[in-house]
Design a protein around this motif. Structure first.
Motif, short mmCIF file in Angstrom:
data_model
loop_
_atom_site.label_atom_id
_atom_site.label_comp_id
_atom_site.label_asym_id
_atom_site.label_seq_id
_atom_site.Cartn_x
_atom_site.Cartn_y
_atom_site.Cartn_z
N LEU A 275 47.69 37.60 43.45
CA LEU A 275 46.48 38.05 42.77
C LEU A 275 46.03 39.33 43.44
CD1 LEU A 275 44.57 34.64 42.80
CD2 LEU A 275 46.11 35.48 41.03
N MET A 276 45.77 40.37 42.67
CA MET A 276 45.31 41.61 43.28
C MET A 276 43.99 42.01 42.64
SD MET A 276 48.89 43.73 43.48
CE MET A 276 48.82 44.47 45.08
N ASP A 277 42.96 42.07 43.47
CA ASP A 277 41.62 42.38 42.96
C ASP A 277 41.28 43.84 43.22
OD1 ASP A 277 39.09 42.31 42.00
OD2 ASP A 277 38.24 41.16 43.67
N GLU A 278 41.53 44.68 42.28
CA GLU A 278 41.27 46.12 42.41
C GLU A 278 41.65 46.65 43.79
OE1 GLU A 278 38.14 47.80 40.43
OE2 GLU A 278 37.60 46.04 39.28
N PRO A 279 42.91 46.51 44.16
CA PRO A 279 43.29 46.87 45.53
C PRO A 279 43.11 48.35 45.82
CG PRO A 279 45.23 46.45 44.20
CD PRO A 279 44.06 46.04 43.37
#
Lengths: 230, 361
Positions: B155-159
């Motif tokens: 899961l990538m949250d606005e990296p």
């Protein structure tokens, strides 16, 4: 001035012993209490917080009186200790350590609580997503990050224990060789005619010990902080 | 494959959504800030327990509110890259990387430490403390740290949100490369359509906690009705293409697609490589006659298949040139040209309007 009398050595040894055991006793309990106060919200939080901090605001004599009532030979807990384990706390150095522990407990809790509150909970969430259990998170993330707080808590309560007077004299009295720590010895000398010179020597010794503890803690704290920041 | 069905009421937002994420590709969860994207990731990771929900990853149920199943986050084997990298400040880079490795579930393919260090170019940073890293480096370490737990999904949250634009350009290729190197399923949260087009294969469009559309990036971006959500300014079709060649003399890259060959102003890419390119509607103009002798390199003939004229002074027109592309013209031109569905037009695209930033590999 350089050579210490037996009485002085005894007082120093006793003071350090009492302070050491007092810290040993308050550290785990203080860590747990600080963690609960920093992280948990529960019914009765304010009351619990108040009780933890009570020794900080009560006159030490009052704390000593409570200890005497509870842990004295005829007190509810003291009675059990005496009859079951044959332990008597009054008039003993162990009693002095307990009096010091109770008095310094809120200082330990406050120092550690502040550093726990300073930890970004997000780091612990990140650790969770990396597969770490609560126990692993505590020893691998929380504990190293609050280490400077623990050091300052240990120093504060050590210093508080060295200086403890009111609760100690009320609870365990001033018994030579057993409970006459530095402050109590100073008090005795002041009470005796011509004792001021002896009192002064002990006062200077107290200052030296306190300064040494302070410098050691500053050194350890800055080292710990450095290792955190790289 | 990740299957998600959630209902949760937050004080300022209620989430009610169902979607599926395919294996081994990057799916973008796209929506404005406050639309519930991060909350959805928090629920999938297990950091937030929803009022109602069902989550299944590769046929393992991790959440089933009805049957009281809630696998705690540390047992879900889900990687999570946060906006702030959340490296452990007291550990050096190498120790950060190794932090999650002990908990690896051996049933899954092991991702090797050396390979991760090489791919994300961390070799020189291993002994540094996080405070001595730049924003982009921190995020690379965070990605590596998650990869090393061999997650079933990342899961990538606005990296890239908290990184300046220069660093962003530096780190994008690493994220693009994850797919090739590690064959990993990624759910990528973003509110930047440019990022989504560049990185994602599929997208889920959400608004106020609800799913508005789901499909391939090409499908979603060609829908005129979704422009209020995908953002009008950067709106435009996305087409799949293949690298055909590179003209060294003029530094032009040619991409072949179903409508012909598109010349763009981008540096060389390997021939035969599949790419996605974003053609912004504002960079496309239309002509009724075949234009001659002008500076436009890309001219495609096609028929108008859809018109969206209900938004003020501008009109969006979808033209089928083999694939749908979208042009935005003024209402004045639209009326003077008497355009309607079925009209044959020539769509003109400036080659300089498309650069490497608009191409996803």
């Amino acid at each position: 001035m350089l050579s210490l009398t037996n009485l002085e050595i005894e007082a120093i040894e006793l003071s350090i012993k009492v302070a050491f055991y007092s810290v040993l006793f308050t550290l785990p309990l203080g860590l747990l209490t600080a963690w609960i106060l920093a992280r948990k919200k529960f019914y009765g939080y304010t009351l619990f917080n108040g009780i933890v901090h009570l020794p900080l605001v009560l006159p030490p004599v009052v704390v000593g009186f409570f200890l005497l009532t509870l842990l004295g030979r005829n007190g509810p807990i003291g009675n059990i200790l005496k009859n079951t384990f044959d332990i008597t706390l009054v008039f003993s150095w162990q009693g002095a350590a307990i009096a010091s522990a109770v008095m310094s407990f809120p200082l330990m809790v406050r120092a550690i609580k502040i550093s726990i509150e300073g930890i970004d909970l997000k780091l612990e969430y990140a650790a969770r997503t990396l597969g770490a259990s609560s126990i692993k998170i505590f020893y691998s993330i929380t504990l190293p990050l609050i280490f400077p707080g623990i050091i300052s808590g240990v120093l504060l309560s050590f210093a508080r224990s060295l200086g403890e007077f009111g609760a100690t004299i009320t609870f365990v009295s001033n018994i030579p060789g057993e409970t006459n720590t530095l402050p109590l010895s100073i008090y005795s000398f002041i009470q005796t005619p011509e004792g001021e010179a002896n009192a002064l020597r002990l006062v200077i010794l107290s200052i030296i010990i306190a300064m040494a503890a302070l410098i050691t803690s500053e050194y350890l704290t800055s080292k710990a902080k450095k290792s955190l920041e790289g | 494959m990740l299957k998600v069905a959630l209902k949760h009421v937050f004080p300022s937002l209620s989430i009610d959504i169902q979607f599926e994420v395919e294996k081994n590709c990057i799916t973008a969860l796209f929506g404005k800030s406050g639309s519930g994207k991060t909350s959805i990731l928090n629920i999938i990771s297990g950091l937030v327990k929803p009022d109602y929900g069902y989550i299944e990853i590769d046929n393992n149920v991790t959440l089933d509110a009805k049957n009281n199943i809630f696998i705690p986050p540390h047992k879900r084997n889900i990687g999570y890259i946060f906006q702030d990298s959340r490296l452990f400040p007291h550990l050096n880079v190498l120790s950060n990387l190794k932090y999650g490795m002990n908990s690896i579930n051996t049933k899954h393919p092991i991702i090797q430490l050396d390979k991760v260090i090489n791919t994300l170019e961390l070799g020189n940073l291993l002994n540094r403390k996080p405070s001595k890293l730049s924003g982009g480096e921190k995020q690379r370490v965070a990605i590596a740290r998650s990869l090393l737990t061999c997650p079933r999904i990342l899961l990538m949250d606005e990296p890239l949100a908290s990184i300046d634009s220069q660093m962003r350009a530096e780190i994008l290729p690493f994220i693009e490369g994850l797919q090739n190197e590690f064959k990993i399923t990624v759910l990528y949260v973003s509110h930047s359509i440019e990022e989504v087009i560049r990185l994602a294969d599929k997208m889920i469009l959400i608004s106020e906690g609800k799913k508005e559309a789901q499909g391939s990036v090409e499908q979603i971006m060609s829908r005129l009705d979704l422009y209020p959500l995908t953002g009008r300014f950067d709106a435009g079709a996305v087409i799949s293409a293949k690298v055909e060649g590179f003209d060294k003399q003029f530094e032009l890259l040619s991409l072949s697609f179903e409508g012909g060959t598109l010349l763009v102003n981008a540096s060389n890419l390997p021939i035969g490589k599949h790419v996605r390119t974003h053609i912004r509607a504002r960079d496309v103009s239309l002509s009724l006659k075949s234009p001659s002798k002008n500076s436009i390199l890309n001219i495609f003939k096609g028929n108008i298949i859809e018109i969206n004229s209900n938004s003020g002074p501008q009109v969006e027109i979808k033209v089928d040139i083999g694939v749908p592309i979208i042009a935005r013209i003024t209402r004045k031109s639209f009326e003077e040209m008497h355009l309607s569905i079925g009209t044959t037009v020539y769509a003109m695209i400036k080659a300089v309007a498309i650069n490497r930033r608009n191409i996803g590999v």
